[in-house]
Design a protein around this motif. Structure first.
Motif, PDB file in Angstrom:
ATOM      1  N   GLN A   1       0.833  -1.212   0.000  1.00 24.91           N
ATOM      2  CA  GLN A   1       0.000   0.000   0.000  1.00 24.91           C
ATOM      3  C   GLN A   1       0.865   1.259   0.000  1.00 24.91           C
ATOM      4  O   GLN A   1       1.970   1.249   0.546  1.00 24.91           O
ATOM      5  CB  GLN A   1      -0.874   0.023   1.254  1.00 24.91           C
ATOM      6  N   PRO A   2       0.331   2.374  -0.566  1.00 24.45           N
ATOM      7  CA  PRO A   2       1.098   3.620  -0.530  1.00 24.45           C
ATOM      8  C   PRO A   2       1.146   4.197   0.884  1.00 24.45           C
ATOM      9  O   PRO A   2       0.284   3.893   1.718  1.00 24.45           O
ATOM     10  CB  PRO A   2       0.301   4.552  -1.456  1.00 24.45           C
TER      11      PRO A   2
ATOM     12  N   THR B   1       0.991   7.376   3.559  1.00 26.93           N
ATOM     13  CA  THR B   1       0.294   8.660   3.587  1.00 26.93           C
ATOM     14  C   THR B   1       1.068   9.664   4.430  1.00 26.93           C
ATOM     15  O   THR B   1       1.424   9.380   5.576  1.00 26.93           O
ATOM     16  CB  THR B   1      -1.109   8.460   4.216  1.00 26.93           C
TER      17      THR B   1
ATOM     18  N   GLN C   1      10.333   3.290   1.683  1.00 27.85           N
ATOM     19  CA  GLN C   1      10.143   2.935   0.266  1.00 27.85           C
ATOM     20  C   GLN C   1      11.406   2.259  -0.285  1.00 27.85           C
ATOM     21  O   GLN C   1      11.333   1.295  -1.025  1.00 27.85           O
ATOM     22  CB  GLN C   1       9.890   4.210  -0.550  1.00 27.85           C
TER      23      GLN C   1
ATOM     24  N   THR D   1       6.128   1.596  -2.956  1.00 28.01           N
ATOM     25  CA  THR D   1       4.662   1.544  -3.097  1.00 28.01           C
ATOM     26  C   THR D   1       4.054   2.934  -3.302  1.00 28.01           C
ATOM     27  O   THR D   1       2.847   3.068  -3.425  1.00 28.01           O
ATOM     28  CB  THR D   1       4.028   0.887  -1.850  1.00 28.01           C
ATOM     29  N   GLY D   2       4.864   3.982  -3.282  1.00 27.22           N
ATOM     30  CA  GLY D   2       4.372   5.345  -3.532  1.00 27.22           C
ATOM     31  C   GLY D   2       4.015   6.086  -2.255  1.00 27.22           C
ATOM     32  O   GLY D   2       3.761   5.478  -1.201  1.00 27.22           O
ATOM     33  N   ILE D   3       4.021   7.419  -2.371  1.00 27.57           N
ATOM     34  CA  ILE D   3       3.679   8.266  -1.215  1.00 27.57           C
ATOM     35  C   ILE D   3       2.479   9.119  -1.607  1.00 27.57           C
ATOM     36  O   ILE D   3       2.485   9.745  -2.672  1.00 27.57           O
ATOM     37  CB  ILE D   3       4.865   9.168  -0.816  1.00 27.57           C
ATOM     38  N   GLU D   4       1.458   9.124  -0.756  1.00 24.90           N
ATOM     39  CA  GLU D   4       0.284   9.963  -1.015  1.00 24.90           C
ATOM     40  C   GLU D   4       0.307  11.128  -0.046  1.00 24.90           C
ATOM     41  O   GLU D   4       0.455  10.918   1.160  1.00 24.90           O
ATOM     42  CB  GLU D   4      -1.000   9.151  -0.785  1.00 24.90           C
ATOM     43  N   TYR D   5       0.111  12.340  -0.574  1.00 28.14           N
ATOM     44  CA  TYR D   5       0.133  13.527   0.291  1.00 28.14           C
ATOM     45  C   TYR D   5      -1.304  13.923   0.619  1.00 28.14           C
ATOM     46  O   TYR D   5      -2.151  14.000  -0.272  1.00 28.14           O
ATOM     47  CB  TYR D   5       0.860  14.676  -0.405  1.00 28.14           C
ATOM     48  N   THR D   6      -1.577  14.115   1.922  1.00 27.05           N
ATOM     49  CA  THR D   6      -2.910  14.578   2.310  1.00 27.05           C
ATOM     50  C   THR D   6      -2.778  16.006   2.834  1.00 27.05           C
ATOM     51  O   THR D   6      -1.668  16.521   2.973  1.00 27.05           O
ATOM     52  CB  THR D   6      -3.519  13.695   3.414  1.00 27.05           C
TER      53      THR D   6
END
Ligand SMILES: NC(=O)c1ccc[n+]([C@@H]2O[C@H](COP(=O)([O-])OP(=O)(O)OC[C@H]3O[C@@H](n4cnc5c(N)ncnc54)[C@H](O)[C@@H]3O)[C@@H](O)[C@H]2O)c1
Length: 458
Positions: free
Chosen positions: A188-189, A191, A243, A249-254
């Motif tokens: 999973q990415p 957050t 990572q 798996t990628g980084i999601e920015y909130t």
């Protein structure tokens, strides 16, 4: 040194136990749970609320490392009353038990969260502490204050260790490093809030544990130390490192949380100068060791439990169940053995050809002594059952006096005034029965079958 480690079954405590052994000390674990990590260390199962048990566990100890606590801030917020009881009053009990047992020093695990202050401000052990916002910090600070009070009032030495944010093998799955590693392992990415520039001072848990062992040094008496690393790491840096080490798996920015507190900058200079301690492990090395441990741990877990969190929790529970089974088997074996010894004793006496009335007096006296002993030993130390203890012991004593010492009792129960040889045999029997009961209770207590109220305080 013989050192009692409260919370020795937990994340940091288990590493402290390992390092005490490595340094040639003799650790004893005091915890409400058996250690899922070691079964070769003497373990006293008990609650921090059980002053008697704490004092017994401390007997012969040179120092106490007090780490048991409600350590998860979210749990503290969910259970404020229980958490305060563990962290503040639990620490008071540890200090009082140490005083009673004649222990020289209590080393107390506190936290750098006790430093309030402006974001980015540099603080050290001499900085003034503001009023804490969170109940966790308030209750930990209460513990620090109790340590000082006990030193002032009763000369009990203390060392306060303010831990940075620990990470490493055996960490709670919810903390940031384990959570990122877990997500990356599950594909999973990760957050990150805002730009991920909030920084924290992490400290590798094995470094932290070595700092605890160093705090046994005489120089640390009545001193406070920050155990922190000398560099800060941002949340984005952690995500990028994970990572690299686990999987991309990628980084999601909130969205950035409002006014995310950067934290004060805590100095570790005093620990370096006085204890010769620094956090030696770099963050990259520490996370890499954690990932390695996590992979090994998951490979050892049953296939169906390979989702990390469940695996760690289930392992602890199954270990605990196994321990209880073993303890129950030991207690049963003990009970059967004791009964066999007592039966052999009564049969041996009966074979002496003594009149039945004399043997009856002996049996009644032994039973009464056992009854009084058990009612005091098991019920007196707990204030809730103290009255019951007194009533039971008095009733048994009154019944004994009536049956054995009055002519009416003699007649009613067909007993006789004991002859000199029966008196000697009775004293021996009573000593035997009390010794067996006492050994059984202490065994059950050590195995965690009896947790509360086991012996009246002097
Ligand atoms: N983990 C952190 O982020 C952190 C940071 C700074 C300071 N600390 C302090 O370090 C110490 C250890 O923390 P940890 O992360 O190893 O916690 P942990 O939860 O892993 O271990 C705590 C241990 O204490 C035991 N325990 C809790 N309440 C008890 C009670 N009432 N009676 C008997 N045993 C009890 C638990 O069974 C557990 O084994 C705590 O005092 C904590 O406040 C922790």
């Amino acid at each position: 040194m013989k050192v009692l480690v409260t919370g020795g079954s937990g994340f940091i405590g288990s590493h402290v136990v390992d390092q005490l052994v490595e340094a040639g000390h003799k650790p004893v674990i005091y915890d409400r749970l058996p250690s899922p990590f070691r079964d070769d260390i003497q373990t006293e199962l008990g609650e921090l609320s059980d002053l008697t048990m704490l004092e017994l566990a401390m007997s012969g100890c040179d120092a106490v490392m007090h780490l048991a606590a409600a350590a998860d801030v979210n749990e503290v917020a969910k259970m404020p009353v229980e958490s305060e009881a563990a962290n503040a009053r639990g620490t008071l009990n540890v200090l009082e038990a140490a005083r009673g047992a004649g222990v020289k020093r209590v080393i107390y695990a506190s936290t750098i969260w006790v430093y309030t202050g402006e974001s980015g401000e540099r603080v050290d052990e001499e900085s003034n502490l503001g009023m804490p916002n969170h109940l966790y910090t308030a209750s930990k600070l209460a513990g620090e204050m109790y340590c000082r009070s006990y030193n002032e009032l009763y000369d009990l030495e203390f060392t306060v260790l303010r831990f940075g944010i620990p990470y490493g093998p055996r960490a709670r799955p919810a903390a940031v490093v384990p959570a990122f590693v877990g997500k990356a392992m599950d594909g999973q990415p990760l957050t990150v809030a805002g730009a991920g520039d909030q920084s924290r001072r992490f400290v590798y848990v094995e470094d932290l544990a070595s700092g605890c062992v160093k705090a046994l040094d005489p120089v640390a008496a009545n001193r406070t130390y920050n155990l922190v690393s000398d560099s800060s790491v941002t949340i984005l840096e952690i995500a990028e490192l994970v990572q690299e080490l686990v999987a991309p798996t990628g980084i999601e920015y909130t969205e950035q949380r409002t006014a995310d507190y950067v934290g004060v900058e805590v100095s570790g200079v005093r620990a370096e100068e006085e204890l010769g301690w620094t956090a030696e492990t770099s963050f990259a090395d520490g996370v890499s060791r954690y990932v390695e441990w996590r992979r090994e741990d998951e490979a050892l877990a049953p296939v169906s439990l390979q989702s990390s969190t469940a695996a760690v929790a289930t392992k602890s529970i199954s270990d605990a169940v196994l321990r209880v089974r073993k303890s129950t088997a030991t207690a049963l074996a003990y009970a059967v053995g004791s009964l066999a010894i007592l039966t052999a004793y009564v049969i041996a006496i009966d074979s002496l050809g003594l009149p039945d009335a004399q043997v009856g007096t002996l049996a009644v006296t032994m039973s009464a002594a056992l009854g009084v002993f058990l009612s005091i030993e098991l019920l007196w130390s707990n204030p809730k059952t103290r009255t019951l203890s007194a009533i039971t012991a008095s009733l048994i004593s009154a019944a004994f006096v009536f049956a054995v010492l009055t002519p009416w009792g003699h007649k009613m129960f067909h007993l006789a005034t004991p002859s000199r040889s029966v008196i000697i045999l009775t004293i021996t029997g009573v000593a035997l029965v009390i010794a067996l009961a006492s050994a059984g209770i202490s065994l059950a207590r050590r195995r965690g079958l009896i947790a509360e109220g086991a012996r009246a305080r002097a």
